[in-house]
Write a protein that holds these residues in place. Structure first.
Motif, short mmCIF file in Angstrom:
data_model
loop_
_atom_site.label_atom_id
_atom_site.label_comp_id
_atom_site.label_asym_id
_atom_site.label_seq_id
_atom_site.Cartn_x
_atom_site.Cartn_y
_atom_site.Cartn_z
N ASN A 105 0.84 -1.19 0.00
CA ASN A 105 0.00 0.00 0.00
C ASN A 105 0.87 1.25 0.00
OD1 ASN A 105 0.63 0.33 2.84
ND2 ASN A 105 -1.31 1.38 3.06
N TYR A 106 0.20 2.36 -0.19
CA TYR A 106 0.84 3.67 -0.21
C TYR A 106 0.31 4.44 1.00
CZ TYR A 106 2.13 2.27 -4.86
OH TYR A 106 2.66 1.56 -5.91
N PRO A 107 1.05 4.40 2.13
CA PRO A 107 0.53 5.03 3.35
C PRO A 107 0.37 6.55 3.23
CG PRO A 107 2.75 4.17 3.70
CD PRO A 107 2.31 3.73 2.33
N ASP A 108 1.15 7.18 2.38
CA ASP A 108 1.06 8.62 2.15
C ASP A 108 1.12 8.86 0.64
OD1 ASP A 108 0.97 11.35 2.62
OD2 ASP A 108 3.13 11.51 2.95
N PRO A 109 0.02 8.55 -0.07
CA PRO A 109 0.06 8.61 -1.53
C PRO A 109 0.29 10.03 -2.06
CG PRO A 109 -2.18 8.20 -0.77
CD PRO A 109 -1.29 8.17 0.44
N SER A 110 0.83 10.08 -3.25
CA SER A 110 1.06 11.36 -3.93
C SER A 110 -0.28 12.05 -4.21
CB SER A 110 1.78 11.12 -5.26
OG SER A 110 3.04 10.53 -5.04
N PRO A 111 -0.25 13.39 -4.38
CA PRO A 111 -1.48 14.10 -4.72
C PRO A 111 -2.14 13.48 -5.97
CG PRO A 111 0.26 15.66 -4.18
CD PRO A 111 0.90 14.29 -4.23
N GLY A 112 -3.46 13.39 -5.91
CA GLY A 112 -4.22 12.78 -6.99
C GLY A 112 -4.49 11.31 -6.76
N PHE A 113 -3.80 10.73 -5.78
CA PHE A 113 -3.97 9.30 -5.48
C PHE A 113 -4.45 9.10 -4.04
CE2 PHE A 113 -1.28 9.50 -9.14
CZ PHE A 113 -1.79 8.49 -9.94
N ASP A 114 -5.10 10.13 -3.49
CA ASP A 114 -5.55 10.12 -2.10
C ASP A 114 -6.48 8.95 -1.78
OD1 ASP A 114 -4.17 12.57 -1.73
OD2 ASP A 114 -5.90 13.66 -2.52
N LEU A 115 -7.24 8.48 -2.77
CA LEU A 115 -8.16 7.35 -2.54
C LEU A 115 -7.42 6.08 -2.12
CD1 LEU A 115 -10.79 7.59 -5.44
CD2 LEU A 115 -11.21 7.83 -2.99
N LEU A 116 -6.10 6.02 -2.34
CA LEU A 116 -5.34 4.81 -1.99
C LEU A 116 -4.92 4.77 -0.53
CD1 LEU A 116 -3.05 4.45 -5.13
CD2 LEU A 116 -5.33 3.50 -4.71
N ALA A 117 -5.03 5.88 0.18
CA ALA A 117 -4.66 5.91 1.60
C ALA A 117 -5.50 4.88 2.36
CB ALA A 117 -4.87 7.30 2.17
N ASP A 118 -4.85 4.14 3.24
CA ASP A 118 -5.50 3.12 4.07
C ASP A 118 -6.10 1.98 3.28
OD1 ASP A 118 -4.87 4.56 6.44
OD2 ASP A 118 -6.60 5.85 6.09
N ARG A 119 -5.58 1.75 2.07
CA ARG A 119 -6.00 0.62 1.23
C ARG A 119 -4.78 -0.21 0.86
NH1 ARG A 119 -11.06 0.88 -0.76
NH2 ARG A 119 -12.18 2.80 -0.30
N VAL A 120 -5.05 -1.44 0.51
CA VAL A 120 -3.98 -2.36 0.16
C VAL A 120 -4.35 -3.13 -1.10
CG1 VAL A 120 -4.81 -4.25 1.63
CG2 VAL A 120 -2.39 -4.10 1.13
N ALA A 121 -3.33 -3.42 -1.92
CA ALA A 121 -3.50 -4.26 -3.11
C ALA A 121 -2.79 -5.58 -2.86
CB ALA A 121 -2.92 -3.58 -4.34
N VAL A 122 -3.28 -6.64 -3.48
CA VAL A 122 -2.77 -7.99 -3.24
C VAL A 122 -2.41 -8.65 -4.58
CG1 VAL A 122 -3.35 -10.28 -2.32
CG2 VAL A 122 -4.16 -8.22 -1.14
N TYR A 123 -1.24 -9.27 -4.62
CA TYR A 123 -0.88 -10.08 -5.79
C TYR A 123 -1.78 -11.31 -5.82
CZ TYR A 123 3.49 -7.47 -6.38
OH TYR A 123 4.43 -6.50 -6.60
N ALA A 124 -2.40 -11.57 -6.96
CA ALA A 124 -3.33 -12.70 -7.07
C ALA A 124 -2.62 -14.06 -7.09
CB ALA A 124 -4.18 -12.56 -8.33
N ARG A 125 -1.44 -14.12 -7.70
CA ARG A 125 -0.77 -15.40 -7.91
C ARG A 125 -0.59 -16.24 -6.64
NH1 ARG A 125 1.01 -16.32 -12.45
NH2 ARG A 125 1.68 -14.21 -12.94
N PRO A 126 -0.10 -15.67 -5.52
CA PRO A 126 0.11 -16.53 -4.35
C PRO A 126 -1.15 -16.83 -3.53
CG PRO A 126 1.01 -14.34 -3.94
CD PRO A 126 0.51 -14.36 -5.36
N MET A 127 -2.28 -16.23 -3.88
CA MET A 127 -3.52 -16.48 -3.14
C MET A 127 -4.18 -17.76 -3.64
SD MET A 127 -3.54 -13.89 -1.06
CE MET A 127 -1.76 -13.73 -1.14
#
Length: 166
Positions: A105-127
């Motif tokens: 995740n991006y704990p302090d995302p760049s301007p314009g990407f504020d929606l990513l704060a407090d979110r996480v992405a997951v690689y599908a392959r190991p799931m």
């Protein structure tokens, strides 16, 4: 493969990843995402944001708070995206399974990407499985990128051999 690939035909109900912008766009979507690991559901949420970038299938970002307790374990290291900023990584745990550095995740995302704060992405392959609206996703080709391929997107997708210059 050519340096600049020819986009695949787009079927009704599909988007071409070649129509996605660069720099990427972040958008809230009406979708349900379920991820399973170690035989357990580690997240089931309809609070979904996706990032769309030219030549990449969408990357889905989910609220950290939506994950099962103990499913995300901070780990060492990080990376930097020229658009989104500094990333940190997580090991992902579910049941008796663990996948190292399988989420970020991006704990302090760049301007314009504020929606990513407090979110996480997951690689599908190991799931065990990742689903968008009940459809099993296919991981983006290669081992670096974290996009999820569904029937709603047309490629070709960055990550296949020969796509480094795309």
């Amino acid at each position: 493969m050519p340096r600049h690939p020819v986009p695949d035909p787009v079927a009704p109900g599909q988007e071409s990843v070649w129509d996605y912008p660069r720099p990427p766009r972040v958008e809230q979507v009406d979708a349900r995402v379920v991820i399973r690991l170690g035989g357990e559901v580690i997240v089931d949420t309809d609070d979904v944001v996706r990032v769309l970038e030219t030549s990449h299938p969408p990357v889905y970002y989910l609220p950290i708070a939506a994950f099962a307790e103990g499913a995300l374990v901070p780990t060492n290291g990080g990376s930097f995206c020229e658009f989104k900023g500094g990333a940190r990584y997580f090991d992902v745990r579910g049941g008796d399974a663990a996948a190292q550095r399988a989420a970020w995740n991006y704990p302090d995302p760049s301007p314009g990407f504020d929606l990513l704060a407090d979110r996480v992405a997951v690689y599908a392959r190991p799931m065990d499985a990742c689903e968008v609206d009940g459809e099993l996703v296919e991981p983006q080709p290669g081992g670096f990128y974290g996009g999820w391929i569904t029937s709603t997107v047309a490629g070709p997708f960055k990550g296949v051999p020969g796509s480094m210059g795309w």
